[in-house]
Every structure is written in structure tokens, then in C-alpha cells.
Motif scaffolding. Structure first.
Motif, PDB file in Angstrom:
ATOM      1  N   LEU A  13       0.050  -9.140  47.254  1.00 53.65           N
ATOM      2  CA  LEU A  13      -0.595 -10.358  46.808  1.00 53.65           C
ATOM      3  C   LEU A  13      -2.071 -10.025  46.648  1.00 53.65           C
ATOM      4  CD1 LEU A  13      -0.044 -13.457  46.394  1.00 53.65           C
ATOM      5  CD2 LEU A  13      -0.893 -13.745  48.713  1.00 53.65           C
ATOM      6  N   ALA A  31      10.254 -15.357  38.876  1.00 52.77           N
ATOM      7  CA  ALA A  31       9.414 -16.543  38.816  1.00 52.77           C
ATOM      8  C   ALA A  31       9.970 -17.522  37.798  1.00 52.77           C
ATOM      9  CB  ALA A  31       7.987 -16.150  38.451  1.00 52.77           C
ATOM     10  N   ASP A  75       5.463 -12.683  38.308  1.00 55.08           N
ATOM     11  CA  ASP A  75       5.486 -12.980  39.746  1.00 55.08           C
ATOM     12  C   ASP A  75       6.917 -12.893  40.271  1.00 55.08           C
ATOM     13  OD1 ASP A  75       2.755 -13.471  39.771  1.00 55.08           O
ATOM     14  OD2 ASP A  75       2.983 -15.643  39.642  1.00 55.08           O
ATOM     15  N   ARG A  90       5.638 -17.312  46.570  1.00 56.13           N
ATOM     16  CA  ARG A  90       5.306 -16.668  45.288  1.00 56.13           C
ATOM     17  C   ARG A  90       4.380 -15.501  45.591  1.00 56.13           C
ATOM     18  NH1 ARG A  90       1.228 -17.548  40.741  1.00 56.13           N
ATOM     19  NH2 ARG A  90       0.385 -19.277  41.926  1.00 56.13           N
ATOM     20  N   ASP A  92       2.863 -11.471  44.073  1.00 55.76           N
ATOM     21  CA  ASP A  92       2.645 -10.691  42.858  1.00 55.76           C
ATOM     22  C   ASP A  92       3.799  -9.729  42.623  1.00 55.76           C
ATOM     23  OD1 ASP A  92       0.240 -12.013  42.675  1.00 55.76           O
ATOM     24  OD2 ASP A  92      -0.956 -10.343  43.402  1.00 55.76           O
ATOM     25  N   ARG A  93       4.255  -9.096  43.719  1.00 51.52           N
ATOM     26  CA  ARG A  93       5.344  -8.127  43.572  1.00 51.52           C
ATOM     27  C   ARG A  93       6.016  -7.887  44.911  1.00 51.52           C
ATOM     28  NH1 ARG A  93       6.271  -2.276  43.061  1.00 51.52           N
ATOM     29  NH2 ARG A  93       4.358  -1.862  44.173  1.00 51.52           N
TER      30      ARG A  93
END
Length: 157
Positions: A13, A31, A75, A90, A92-93
Motif C-alpha cells: 500500500l 477491484a 487494485d 483495498r 495496491d497489490r
């Protein structure tokens, strides 16, 4: 803590790595658009309709004091357990699962002030990763506010 290895899901994140105990993680999903949840606590970004179940999406950026960012199709959503509640994070990866050897685990961070939702830290060769305890992620007031928002009748436009 026990000396047995533990497994954590590593995720990023805003360029920082974090972890969750693998036992709390249910699945990873792509996402998708979120539905606003009126009267929800500020830490709730919205609702995700996951196969007919409405799950609150927790705003990690707000909690970890990162700048807000719009939802991106790149996301990842982590569906996890926060005690009795299913929630979505949520990120980023999601990097994947990592088995930690007993020497790679440190309980000390959870005893530091201001890190009430940290279970401990993974001491990896490329740095320290805080592993979060989702059961303590929402304050009692936030949990009650979320329950009330989820139980409220839908607002009419």
C-alpha cells in the motif's frame, strides 16, 4: 507466541509492505466499483457486493495516514475476517503468502503505543513488515457505527 511457523499474506500500500495472518484471509478478488454507505464511520470506504453479500471495505489509506487515491482497476481486494465480521481491504497489490520461521516473528511491535491493531512483525531479509490484527482494526465506536449504518434502511434519492 508459539514457536511454530506462521503464514502471512503480504501486501503493498503506497509502496509499503504490510501483512495479515493467513488464517484471517478468505480470498482475493479484483477491484470493483464500491457503493457508498451513508452514516458509516470514516474508515469505511464503501460496500462491495460480493456474490450477493454486502461487505464493508475498510479504508487502509485513511487508517495508515496515506493520501487518498481513487479506486483503480489494478487494485486488489482482500476479503478477510475481522473477528466475527467479514470485511474487505483495498490494497495496491497482494504479493502472496509467506511462511514465517519462528526466528522471523517478533511480538514486540504490538506492545508499542499507537499500534493497537498490530499483531507483530515479520523480520524478513528485505525489511520489517508489520502484521495487522483485524480484530482490533475497528474501534468499538466504529464497529457500532458500522453496524448501525448496515442496518439502516436505504436512503432514497
Amino acid at each position: 507466541m508459539e514457536s511454530a511457523p506462521r503464514e502471512v499474506l503480504l501486501f503493498t500500500l503506497e509502496g509499503q509492505r504490510y501483512g495479515l495472518p493467513a488464517g484471517d484471509v478468505r480470498e482475493l478478488v479484483r477491484a470493483a466499483r464500491l457503493t457508498p454507505l451513508p452514516r458509516a464511520p470514516a474508515v469505511v470506504e464503501g460496500l462491495l457486493n460480493l456474490r450477493g453479500e454486502l461487505l464493508p471495505v475498510l479504508d487502509l489509506r485513511r487508517r495508515f495516514r496515506h493520501p487518498p487515491r481513487s479506486l483503480s482497476p489494478l487494485d486488489h481486494f482482500i476479503v478477510a475476517r475481522a473477528g466475527p465480521r467479514r470485511v474487505v481491504l483495498r490494497v495496491d497489490r497482494a504479493e502472496g503468502l509467506r511462511v514465517l520461521a519462528p526466528g522471523e516473528w517478533d511480538d514486540t511491535p504490538r506492545e508499542l503505543p499507537g499500534v493497537g491493531y498490530v499483531a507483530g512483525a515479520a523480520k524478513l531479509e528485505d525489511g520489517l513488515v508489520l502484521v495487522h490484527d483485524l480484530r482490533a482494526f475497528l474501534s468499538e465506536a466504529e464497529a457500532l457505527e458500522l453496524d448501525a449504518a448496515l442496518a439502516a434502511p436505504p436512503e432514497t434519492p
